[in-house]
Each structure stands twice: as structure tokens, then as C-alpha cells.
Write a protein that holds these residues in place. Structure first.
Motif, mmCIF file in Angstrom:
data_model
loop_
_atom_site.group_PDB
_atom_site.id
_atom_site.type_symbol
_atom_site.label_atom_id
_atom_site.label_comp_id
_atom_site.label_asym_id
_atom_site.label_seq_id
_atom_site.Cartn_x
_atom_site.Cartn_y
_atom_site.Cartn_z
ATOM 1 N N ASN A 1 0.828 -1.211 0.000
ATOM 2 C CA ASN A 1 0.000 0.000 0.000
ATOM 3 C C ASN A 1 0.858 1.255 0.000
ATOM 4 O OD1 ASN A 1 -2.433 -1.390 -0.038
ATOM 5 N ND2 ASN A 1 -2.601 -1.464 2.195
ATOM 6 N N LEU A 2 1.969 1.219 0.740
ATOM 7 C CA LEU A 2 2.896 2.354 0.757
ATOM 8 C C LEU A 2 3.475 2.590 -0.637
ATOM 9 C CD1 LEU A 2 4.545 4.469 2.405
ATOM 10 C CD2 LEU A 2 6.259 2.660 2.738
ATOM 11 N N ILE A 3 3.830 1.504 -1.320
ATOM 12 C CA ILE A 3 4.375 1.618 -2.677
ATOM 13 C C ILE A 3 3.322 2.171 -3.631
ATOM 14 C CG2 ILE A 3 5.214 0.262 -4.631
ATOM 15 C CD1 ILE A 3 6.649 -1.535 -2.557
ATOM 16 N N LYS A 4 2.074 1.705 -3.514
ATOM 17 C CA LYS A 4 0.998 2.234 -4.359
ATOM 18 C C LYS A 4 0.806 3.732 -4.138
ATOM 19 C CE LYS A 4 -1.788 -2.018 -4.533
ATOM 20 N NZ LYS A 4 -3.040 -2.660 -4.043
ATOM 21 N N GLU A 5 0.822 4.135 -2.875
ATOM 22 C CA GLU A 5 0.597 5.543 -2.536
ATOM 23 C C GLU A 5 1.689 6.454 -3.097
ATOM 24 O OE1 GLU A 5 0.367 5.489 1.690
ATOM 25 O OE2 GLU A 5 -1.524 4.365 1.726
ATOM 26 N N ASN A 6 2.883 5.914 -3.246
ATOM 27 C CA ASN A 6 4.008 6.724 -3.706
ATOM 28 C C ASN A 6 4.394 6.449 -5.156
ATOM 29 O OD1 ASN A 6 5.211 8.290 -1.214
ATOM 30 N ND2 ASN A 6 4.604 6.263 -0.465
ATOM 31 N N ALA A 7 3.604 5.632 -5.849
ATOM 32 C CA ALA A 7 3.973 5.206 -7.200
ATOM 33 C C ALA A 7 4.030 6.350 -8.196
ATOM 34 C CB ALA A 7 2.991 4.138 -7.688
ATOM 35 N N THR A 8 3.282 7.424 -7.943
ATOM 36 C CA THR A 8 3.259 8.549 -8.882
ATOM 37 C C THR A 8 4.287 9.629 -8.536
ATOM 38 O OG1 THR A 8 1.511 9.641 -7.598
ATOM 39 C CG2 THR A 8 0.813 8.207 -9.401
ATOM 40 N N ASP A 9 5.048 9.431 -7.479
ATOM 41 C CA ASP A 9 6.061 10.417 -7.087
ATOM 42 C C ASP A 9 7.155 10.456 -8.150
ATOM 43 O OD1 ASP A 9 8.121 11.895 -5.992
ATOM 44 O OD2 ASP A 9 7.978 10.991 -4.007
ATOM 45 N N PRO A 10 7.307 11.561 -8.870
ATOM 46 C CA PRO A 10 8.286 11.604 -9.967
ATOM 47 C C PRO A 10 9.725 11.449 -9.499
ATOM 48 C CG PRO A 10 7.438 13.800 -9.525
ATOM 49 C CD PRO A 10 6.606 12.849 -8.725
ATOM 50 N N TYR A 11 9.967 11.693 -8.220
ATOM 51 C CA TYR A 11 11.337 11.639 -7.712
ATOM 52 C C TYR A 11 11.836 10.216 -7.492
ATOM 53 C CZ TYR A 11 10.644 16.616 -7.063
ATOM 54 O OH TYR A 11 10.378 17.945 -7.286
ATOM 55 N N ILE A 12 10.943 9.219 -7.560
ATOM 56 C CA ILE A 12 11.393 7.850 -7.336
ATOM 57 C C ILE A 12 11.181 6.952 -8.557
ATOM 58 C CG2 ILE A 12 11.040 7.994 -4.847
ATOM 59 C CD1 ILE A 12 8.495 6.337 -5.191
ATOM 60 N N LEU A 13 10.787 7.526 -9.680
ATOM 61 C CA LEU A 13 10.538 6.709 -10.867
ATOM 62 C C LEU A 13 11.785 5.946 -11.306
ATOM 63 C CD1 LEU A 13 8.294 9.074 -13.027
ATOM 64 C CD2 LEU A 13 7.572 7.147 -11.602
ATOM 65 N N GLY A 14 12.946 6.539 -11.110
ATOM 66 C CA GLY A 14 14.174 5.925 -11.585
ATOM 67 C C GLY A 14 14.598 4.682 -10.842
ATOM 68 N N ILE A 15 14.034 4.440 -9.664
ATOM 69 C CA ILE A 15 14.402 3.219 -8.941
ATOM 70 C C ILE A 15 13.448 2.070 -9.239
ATOM 71 C CG2 ILE A 15 15.500 4.513 -7.070
ATOM 72 C CD1 ILE A 15 13.126 3.809 -5.286
ATOM 73 N N SER A 16 12.400 2.328 -9.993
ATOM 74 C CA SER A 16 11.449 1.280 -10.358
ATOM 75 C C SER A 16 11.974 0.505 -11.563
ATOM 76 C CB SER A 16 10.088 1.889 -10.687
ATOM 77 O OG SER A 16 9.151 0.887 -11.005
ATOM 78 N N SER A 17 11.780 -0.805 -11.538
ATOM 79 C CA SER A 17 12.230 -1.629 -12.661
ATOM 80 C C SER A 17 11.356 -1.439 -13.900
ATOM 81 C CB SER A 17 12.254 -3.105 -12.257
ATOM 82 O OG SER A 17 10.968 -3.526 -11.835
ATOM 83 N N HIS A 18 10.093 -1.059 -13.698
ATOM 84 C CA HIS A 18 9.169 -0.820 -14.797
ATOM 85 C C HIS A 18 8.341 0.429 -14.497
ATOM 86 C CE1 HIS A 18 10.059 -5.131 -15.033
ATOM 87 N NE2 HIS A 18 9.792 -5.046 -16.322
ATOM 88 N N LEU A 19 7.902 1.075 -15.567
ATOM 89 C CA LEU A 19 7.056 2.256 -15.454
ATOM 90 C C LEU A 19 5.769 2.013 -16.231
ATOM 91 C CD1 LEU A 19 9.728 5.032 -16.156
ATOM 92 C CD2 LEU A 19 9.046 4.107 -13.932
ATOM 93 N N LEU A 20 4.687 2.628 -15.776
ATOM 94 C CA LEU A 20 3.410 2.538 -16.480
ATOM 95 C C LEU A 20 2.964 3.936 -16.878
ATOM 96 C CD1 LEU A 20 1.031 0.732 -17.417
ATOM 97 C CD2 LEU A 20 -0.071 1.263 -15.230
ATOM 98 N N TYR A 21 2.882 4.154 -18.193
ATOM 99 C CA TYR A 21 2.344 5.409 -18.735
ATOM 100 C C TYR A 21 0.846 5.259 -18.914
ATOM 101 C CZ TYR A 21 1.196 9.049 -22.123
ATOM 102 O OH TYR A 21 0.619 10.119 -22.780
ATOM 103 N N ILE A 22 0.097 6.255 -18.460
ATOM 104 C CA ILE A 22 -1.347 6.287 -18.639
ATOM 105 C C ILE A 22 -1.681 7.528 -19.458
ATOM 106 C CG2 ILE A 22 -3.609 6.332 -17.514
ATOM 107 C CD1 ILE A 22 -2.122 5.154 -15.019
ATOM 108 N N GLY A 23 -2.364 7.351 -20.567
ATOM 109 C CA GLY A 23 -2.686 8.471 -21.424
ATOM 110 C C GLY A 23 -4.075 8.347 -22.024
ATOM 111 N N LYS A 24 -4.478 9.405 -22.669
ATOM 112 C CA LYS A 24 -5.806 9.449 -23.323
ATOM 113 C C LYS A 24 -5.600 9.868 -24.781
ATOM 114 C CE LYS A 24 -9.283 11.204 -21.045
ATOM 115 N NZ LYS A 24 -10.227 12.173 -20.428
ATOM 116 N N LYS A 25 -6.277 9.158 -25.681
ATOM 117 C CA LYS A 25 -6.188 9.507 -27.085
ATOM 118 C C LYS A 25 -6.895 10.826 -27.335
ATOM 119 C CE LYS A 25 -7.401 7.945 -31.740
ATOM 120 N NZ LYS A 25 -7.887 6.826 -32.585
ATOM 121 N N LYS A 26 -6.191 11.748 -27.982
ATOM 122 C CA LYS A 26 -6.775 13.065 -28.258
ATOM 123 C C LYS A 26 -7.850 12.969 -29.323
ATOM 124 C CE LYS A 26 -2.471 15.494 -27.136
ATOM 125 N NZ LYS A 26 -1.351 16.315 -27.637
#
Length: 269
Positions: free
Chosen positions: A244-269
Motif C-alpha cells: 500500500n505504501l508503494i501504491k501511494e508513492n507510485a506517482t512520485d516523480p522523484y522515485i521513478l528511476g528506482i522502479s524496474s518498470h514504469l506505467l504510462y497512462i494516457g488518453k487519445k486526443k
């Protein structure tokens, strides 16, 4: 692509997500958060269908594609095992760059949680994302997985013998510029491409998407087995608190680099 297909033919991707559940749990948390209540979903590059099965259980109509025929067959069998066959509109062996069997603007949301790991040429990456755009409805959501380059640099420094030829500093420096990794040992994870984090949103936006979020799917990868064993010994409740702690902080841009994978979420214009 033959070496990549060979790798996934012998690799237990379903088991990996079972053994490393945080990546799946974090991704699924955010996918559910943004998905519409109902609709048709494409799981493009789905592997053995771990996410597809969850989508089907939620009542979505799912189309599954993957480059590796063996994984598509495993996904079919999983659908039968879970009695979910009626929720699937098709299982296709297909290259993410050429989804010729799918018509334009068919899906309410699309997942691509693997193909971007293995497209080393920019034109191929663009083609795959353009295909995703083509088959997604206007204002439809996309979920695209990336691997961050900086994390692999530090993985190579931490465990050089696991990531040959990145057991030499010059090779690591070359990788830091190209993002391309080809394993020196046969049968290992290879033919890979890692993004600079700051390039992900602009890349997707250039291909017609509005960026919604970028999350660290598995910042828990920084913990080694001894660390996880310590917390598991404390009991399931403690592990759940960590997740739960990891989920809560998953969007923190300052820790993205320590994650083995990233998930981009976008919307088609």
C-alpha cells in the motif's frame, strides 16, 4: 525478433508476476482506477494473459495479442481454466507494430505492457504506438509499460556478471547513450530498449496522446531477497502495508528511476 521469441518460449512470464507480485498489484491498482466501467479492451503484447484474465473477470470484452505463439496458447488455456472464454473476442499471434486484424477505433482502452521493452529502433517504437492510437477510440485510455534506462545502469553496476556485456564500464557508458541492451549470454533477457524517463511523456504526446499519469510499477525492486524475507517473516499484514505504501508513492516523480518498470497512462486526443 527470433531471439526474443526464443527467450519468452522458455521464460515463465506468468510465474514471474506471481513471484514478483508488486508490479502486477501496482499496475492493476492504477489500471482499475482509470478504466471505464464497461467496454472492449485490447491487451497488446499480453504474454500469457495475466492482465487479460483480470480484465475478463471484471466483465470487459478482451482481445489478446502477443508476438510469441506459445504465450498466446497459454493464454487460451488460462481462459479455459478460469471459464472466461466467453469474455474474449480473440487470441492473436501478432506483432504490436502491425495489428492488421483489428479495425480502427475499436477499443475503449488498450494495454501495451511489454512490446516497448523490445523495440530498439525509433521507427519501430513509433509504429507500435501509432497502431495503438489507431485501434483506440477517441478519448480512450492507453496503458503502456516502459523500462527506465537509469535503473538498468545501476542494475549493471550492482550485478555486472548478470548483465554482460555491461560488466565493463565502457559498455555501460555506451548503453547510457543508446538505451539498447543485447545480452552477451545466450538465452538471457535481450534485444531490449530502455527509455530516459523524461522522454516518455513527450514521446507519447507526439503520437497523439494526452498524458494522464506516469507511475513506478515496482519501486520495490530496489529491495533484495533478504530485505523481502525480513518483512515476509513479519507476516502478511506487514507486507500488505508495504505494498500500500508503494501504491501511494507510485506517482512520485522523484522515485521513478528506482522502479524496474514504469506505467504510462494516457488518453487519445
Amino acid at each position: 525478433m527470433s531471439k526474443i521469441i526464443s527467450y519468452y518460449n522458455q521464460f515463465d512470464e506468468w510465474g514471474r508476476l506471481e513471484r514478483e507480485p508488486i508490479e502486477f498489484q501496482v499496475n492493476w491498482h492504477f489500471i482499475k482506477k482509470y478504466l471505464p466501467k464497461t467496454g472492449c479492451i485490447l491487451d497488446n503484447g499480453a504474454g500469457p494473459g495475466k492482465y487479460s484474465m483480470e480484465l475478463a473477470k471484471e466483465g470487459f470484452k478482451v482481445t489478446l495479442t502477443d508476438l510469441t505463439p506459445k504465450l498466446v496458447e497459454i493464454a487460451k488455456n488460462k481462459a479455459k481454466e478460469f471459464q472466461l472464454e466467453g469474455q474474449f473476442d480473440g487470441f492473436y499471434t501478432a506483432d504490436a507494430r502491425e495489428l492488421n486484424m483489428i479495425k480502427d477505433e475499436h477499443f475503449d482502452a488498450t494495454l501495451m505492457l511489454g512490446p516497448m521493452y523490445h523495440l530498439q529502433k525509433e521507427n519501430d517504437r513509433i509504429q507500435a504506438v501509432q497502431e495503438l492510437n489507431r485501434v483506440t477510440k477517441k478519448n480512450g485510455l492507453v496503458f503502456v509499460a516502459f523500462m527506465p534506462r537509469i535503473r538498468h545502469i545501476f542494475n549493471s553496476l550492482l550485478s555486472p556478471n548478470n548483465w554482460k556485456p555491461n560488466d565493463k564500464v565502457d559498455s555501460i557508458l555506451q548503453f547510457s547513450q543508446s538505451g539498447c541492451f543485447n545480452h552477451a549470454d545466450e538465452g538471457r533477457f535481450t534485444g531490449a530498449y530502455y527509455f530516459n524517463i523524461e522522454d516518455i511523456n513527450p514521446f507519447m504526446e507526439t503520437q497523439g496522446f494526452e498524458s494522464v499519469d506516469l507511475i513506478g510499477s515496482n519501486v520495490g525492486a530496489i529491495l533484495n531477497n533478504d530485505s523481502w524475507n525480513y518483512w515476509r517473516d513479519k507476516g502478511d499484514t506487514e507486507v500488505e502495508k508495504i505494498i500500500n505504501l508503494i501504491k501511494e508513492n507510485a506517482t512520485d516523480p522523484y522515485i521513478l528511476g528506482i522502479s524496474s518498470h514504469l506505467l504510462y497512462i494516457g488518453k487519445k486526443k
